[in-house]
Scaffold this active site. Sequence first.
Site, PDB file in Angstrom:
ATOM      1  N   SER A 172      -1.855   3.325  10.723  1.00  0.00           N
ATOM      2  CA  SER A 172      -2.518   2.203  10.087  1.00  0.00           C
ATOM      3  C   SER A 172      -4.034   2.294  10.246  1.00  0.00           C
ATOM      4  CB  SER A 172      -1.955   0.900  10.653  1.00  0.00           C
ATOM      5  OG  SER A 172      -2.286  -0.183   9.832  1.00  0.00           O
ATOM      6  N   ASP A 205       4.713  -0.028   0.063  1.00  0.00           N
ATOM      7  CA  ASP A 205       3.910  -0.660   1.114  1.00  0.00           C
ATOM      8  C   ASP A 205       2.799  -1.488   0.471  1.00  0.00           C
ATOM      9  OD1 ASP A 205       2.337  -1.317   3.295  1.00  0.00           O
ATOM     10  OD2 ASP A 205       2.409   0.682   4.181  1.00  0.00           O
ATOM     11  N   HIS A 215       5.301  -2.262   6.193  1.00  0.00           N
ATOM     12  CA  HIS A 215       4.214  -1.436   6.705  1.00  0.00           C
ATOM     13  C   HIS A 215       4.616  -0.846   8.045  1.00  0.00           C
ATOM     14  CE1 HIS A 215       0.132  -0.033   7.185  1.00  0.00           C
ATOM     15  NE2 HIS A 215       0.022  -0.664   8.327  1.00  0.00           N
TER      16      HIS A 215
END
Length: 707
Positions: free
Chosen positions: A538, A624, A670
């Site tokens: 991320s 996502d 995610h």
Amino acid sequence: MMRNLAQQVGLFVCRISSGTSAWNSVISASYFSAGITRYSRSTVYRGYKAWQNLLDSEKRRWQRACAKYQGLVTSLEKRLCDMHQSYSTGDEKGMIIYEDYIYFQDNGCICRYKPNTGEDSLEVLLISEDLGLGDYEIQKIRVSPKQKFMAVTLKGYEREESTCVVVKLDNGPQVTHCIENVFSCEWATDRMLLHTSQVNVQCRQVFATDFSDANGAAQLVYTENDPRFFVDLYCTRDKRFITINSNSKSTSEVRLIDNRCPFEPPVLVQKRIAGVIYYIEHSNGCLYMLRRHGEAAEYKILKAAVSSGMKHWEPVYEVQERTKLVDMEMLKDHCLLFLKNHNQLSLEVIGLPSGAVLQSIKLPAWACALELDHQAEYGAGTVGFSLSSPVHPPVHFEYSLRKKQLSVDTNHSSDGIHQFHTLRLEAKSKDGTSVPLTLLYKDSEKQMRQRPLLIHVYGAYGMDLNMSFKVEKRMLVEEGWLLAYCHVRGGGELGCNWHSEGVLDKKLNGLEDLGSCISHLHGLGYSQPHYSAVEAASAGGVLAGALCNSAPRLFRAVVLEAPFLDVLNTMMNVSLPLTIEEQEEWGNPLSDEKYHRYIKSYCPYQNITPQNYPCVRITAYENDQRVPIQGLLGYITRLRKAARDYCHESGTSESRIPHIYLDVHPGGSHCDSLSWEESLRKVATQLAFLHMELKLDIPRRCKGSTQ
């Protein structure tokens, strides 16, 4: 109580979330909405068909490439599965003690029983498969005050939003309502449920549903109009109030709903003041505020009567400089604070309402992560928690308020605590700042310089690196790997100021810190670039991707999960639902040319240039919402072209072009869009990639199955 936050890369284990503190409830919401929330937008503008063709091409490329890993992946997958079973901690962490019942989750079922009567009292309350919702995981469970109802939030692998299922418990369990798009929920009374509405990964509204009404219609309670703010709910530990928490990255505002009169309008505790973040608890007729004000300030605990303005709040306790408040448990007459100073965990017990420090206890030096037990009784005399590290399975501890003593649960395994070394180091960054890093390893006959090194980084939103136990980390260290965790600026390991030193126009500090940590390790003789790899997920992808551009010779391979790689285009696109909210972390390049230039100077996508890059493997999720696949397709395309161009310009053999792969999975969440089995294979594939690209010997326990 607070919950530690990160499941960014390791194996996914579903657990019930049974209750959190105001502190963690709001921090979790912020982290959910932004801390691991990253949007990316490709500058390669294409029509739908064009990028779909590119996506299909990348899938085919990966399918061809992964054939060479297949034997090793299969053997690693089997070993990981065996290790996971041997280190399973059971279901006790998912248990909720509520008066005379214990609630627990088992394989998608929620059950309860009375411990005094044993199995005869066992009731199956909910079977998630019977709901017809597909593959869902149980997120949270909330039981109404008199146990008339139970609310359960379930989240599917294909979407961000959760579904709240309400079960009537008396006279046999019965599902009565399903509420879509719920992020958090709390019971105000035995029949009134408050819940937030999540739309486009944003929470801005709070509703109340009264189940004494046959229709069960939802009534709007609160709306947040500022797009920078995320709304979450929390029930105080004494069950007196529900707090409506509105938070941006730097500012908070809390409203109270009195559970004794829940139909009254919410009462504002303190109007939002720019730069003031606060959370609320309640005990013995006093409100307790956990507050920080200003970039360099650490958290303080203050107290006041209900509905007092900021000027009436009295100080109770202050967290020391460069100290991280990891977790907090509010009890009737005490508050337990779990702190981290110089990367060492400790426990402080303070008395209420005086705030006097009654006891300070250093926790074991090997401990890197802490998780409080689920919802200890408010008036309980003991508090339980588990300590772990990436290579140490959780060990359970209990602190007795009466005995003022910390004890370890002998029923929990302490296997491996003395097998592995936990070394706390410091590296000097470019500006002279000392940056902490943690090195984990096991004794081996092999020289340190010849051993593979896996480097971990995050460095954003004031969040710590996830250092909880993961079987794949244990396996690597058993095979002789070194694991390094770089606690760079922008993270939270040294308190709030550590985040402030790596945010906005100080983001480059985190990049310099990461490079310095890796160079320091190599300089001390721990591995070398040829055997080094970086892992990030991320927002951690910003620093990892930036280092690929600025110092690609420091490591040979990088594995990224749903990485944020195009900061500039993301922050210039206000049509994305979280861009405005993110401006407090990254800056606003649309209105401020200074931030435009600064972001462009480190943005991974913007700084790709022909050079000898490390090998790259990116895991992505097709739907996502936080890192759209189009942006990653653009990044991969540009990176691969730069690597080829360098090869041709330098006259290097094409066999030396680094392998650059994008592994795309279906799903819309995610970093956690996969089932347990799929997650197992994903991790095994990542490890196989690292072994192949670092040109390591096949792990000794895997040799037989790969021949």
